[in-house]
Design an enzyme around this catalytic site. Structure first.
Site, mmCIF file in Angstrom:
data_model
loop_
_atom_site.group_PDB
_atom_site.id
_atom_site.type_symbol
_atom_site.label_atom_id
_atom_site.label_comp_id
_atom_site.label_asym_id
_atom_site.label_seq_id
_atom_site.Cartn_x
_atom_site.Cartn_y
_atom_site.Cartn_z
ATOM 1 C CB CYS B 116 -113.806 -13.788 27.525
ATOM 2 S SG CYS B 116 -114.722 -13.892 29.031
ATOM 3 C CG LEU B 117 -114.758 -19.450 25.075
ATOM 4 C CD1 LEU B 117 -114.071 -20.788 25.053
ATOM 5 C CD2 LEU B 117 -115.552 -19.224 23.796
#
Lengths: 386, 167
Positions: B116-117
């Site tokens: 998850c950026l």
């Protein structure tokens, strides 16, 4: 020793369970033609009543239409159920995910379906709800090279007359998949709806995209509905995404409502409808395509659209202005060559997710990768050898 | 948005020129060559700076990438398999980097172990199409993710140090 009373209670309990279990297997038969007869046994009577009330002229035509739903999650599954209950002709479902217990805060799927593929689990439930709907499922990731061609082929050839689907509904949860749908729909000239719910679960939107006529997903950075939350107070500690069945149900409702309006030609299809849950605010607007869109097929569709004679909409006696004629909010596409402010307000309560730089302002770089005569194989070997 | 050291790392990764995805047969080969050249330089830089932290290789078509990344925490080296596919919409959309073995161990992941950026990554990527490539995705995406998540996962006891048994 168990007493007679206990045994009797147990029998009663088991009888009830048996009744529920046997009822589960009662499936209704297929119905050849939609009837507007108002009887308890007619699942279409209330839908056909829309005709009698003058809302829809041709409700039974819904059986001629094919809708593709891409993404069968919180929004997509509810969308598919609504369309199934409305008696859509054919429904095509795409998803590569499995049902998990973590999905149970959303509607539609049930705990016993955990572990099943979403498309298969959904198809089973939907066929049970309405066996008249022809349901096709595709259990793969549309963004990968190996599946994309099949994805586009299905979109182009899967209608009830083997032509393109009548509309594509994007119910995916990520940017990559939205972009893949956008690419496919621009290339093959398919009308589609984009939909989304924000990762903090308190805003959502739908956007109607007719290639060449309205802005495509690549025409401008994604739009976000202002949630009126101070960015600094929004914690993202240890989580990627929150979700609420309410917001997802609302967005699915908007999506299918506008799909029905588009297919059955009643009311007006909204080009962009936002929803801010915290303030119950619903911005709407129309977005024109960007003549400099990065997607070459979008530009091609714009040229085709410009040449096409516009259908004249017959207006009855009283002159009414088209809804979006005036531009109260001063909505316009931002010229990228101009210096843009960090926050561009597109319409009240709607912003671009980010702004793009003008092409000259490039990040400082040491060197651009030079063209060399080294072959790809040599490079691959070199990489491996490091 | 990006701190000084990241900026410096970034400025040393060669930028790419060809805007082509895997559906464009010939141009993709050109892009792929640029990807490899850029990555080789980046890995070389890392080695020179004593900060070597990943290896990648791809299938023949350059559409599937796999390799290893490692993270040093309290003098111990933790190693993870990395994999991702190049989406059909690349380079407009960034690759979704995954660490499959950590799937289900942290909430900062999407299904299949896709990391998850941060909110900043996608806008930054979008502003730099087509100049950013796989090396940039590693430096801006996976690097910071490992730096934040791995110490946390170790402290929670979710992952533990494995003696190097293989090799």
């Amino acid at each position: 020793m168990t007493s007679v009373e206990e045994l009797q209670a147990k029998i009663k309990d088991l009888e009830e369970k048996l009744l529920i279990a046997t009822q589960k297997n009662v499936a209704r038969q297929k119905i050849k033609e939609m009837s507007s007869e108002v009887v308890d046994s007619n699942p279409y009577s209330r839908l056909m009543a829309l005709k009698r009330m003058g809302i829809v002229n041709n409700y039974e035509k819904i059986r001629d239409y094919t809708v593709a739903v891409v993404g069968v999650g919180g929004v997509g599954s509810v969308t598919a159920e609504m369309l199934t209950r409305c008696g859509i002709g054919r429904l095509i479902l795409f998803d590569y995910d499995k049902v998990e217990l973590a999905n149970m805060n959303r509607l539609f799927f049930q705990p016993h379906q955990s572990g099943l593929s979403k498309v298969e689990a959904a198809a089973e439930t939907l066929r049970n709800i309405n066996p008249d709907v022809d349901i096709h499922t595709y259990n793969y990731n549309i963004t990968t090279v190996e599946n994309f061609d099949n994805f586009t082929e299905v979109l182009r050839k899967s209608s009830l007359s083997d032509g393109p689907v009548d509309i594509v509904l994007s119910c995916v949860d990520n940017f990559e998949a939205r972009f893949a749908i956008n690419t496919a729909c621009n290339e093959f000239n398919l009308t589609w709806f984009e939909s989304g719910v924000s990762e903090n679960a308190v805003s959502g939107h739908i956007q109607f995209i007719v290639p060449g006529d309205t802005a495509c997903f690549a025409c401008a950075p994604p739009l976000i509905v202002a949630s009126n939350i101070d960015e600094k107070t929004l914690k993202r500690d240890g989580v990627c995404a929150a979700s609420l069945p309410t917001t997802m149900g609302i967005v699915a409702g908007f999506l299918v409502q506008n799909t029905l309006k588009y297919l059955l030609q009643f009311g007006q299809v909204t080009n962009y409808l936002g929803y801010s849950a915290l303030t119950d605010f619903f911005p709407t607007m129309t977005l024109k395509p960007n003549p400099n869109c990065e997607d070459s097929y979008c530009r091609l569709r714009q040229k085709e659209f410009a040449l096409k004679p516009k259908p004249e909409i017959a207006v009855e006696a009283k002159e009414e202005k088209p809804v979006h004629e005036d531009n109260e909010w001063g909505i316009s596409l931002v010229d990228e060559s101009k210096d843009v402010k960090d926050q561009v307000t597109v319409a009240e309560g709607v912003q671009l997710a980010y702004t793009l730089p003008n092409q000259a302002a490039v990040e400082e770089c040491e060197e651009a990768t030079a063209d060399t005569d080294v072959s790809l194989d040599e490079l691959m070997a070199q990489m491996k050898a490091i | 948005m990006v701190d000084e050291s990241t900026r410096k790392t970034l400025s040393n990764i060669p930028l790419l020129k060809t805007k082509a995805g895997p559906r464009e047969k010939e141009l993709w080969v050109q892009r792929l060559k640029e990807e490899y050249q850029s990555l080789i330089k980046y890995v070389q830089n890392n080695k020179d700076a004593d900060n070597d932290w990943f290896r990648l290789e791809s299938n023949k078509e350059g559409t599937k990438w796999f390799g290893k990344c490692w993270f040093i925490h309290e003098l111990l080296k933790y190693e993870f398999d990395v994999e991702f596919e190049i989406p059909v919409t690349y380079p407009t959309t960034a690759p979704e980097i995954a660490l499959p073995e950590l799937d289900g161990k942290t909430a900062k992941m999407y299904r299949g172990g896709k990391i998850c950026l941060s909110d900043h990554f996608k806008p930054l990527w979008a502003r730099n199409v087509p100049k950013f490539g796989i090396g940039h995705a590693m430096a801006l995406g996976l690097g910071p993710w490992l730096a934040v998540e791995i110490p946390d996962l170790i402290s929670k006891g979710v992952i533990s140090y494995k003696e190097k048994s293989e090799k």
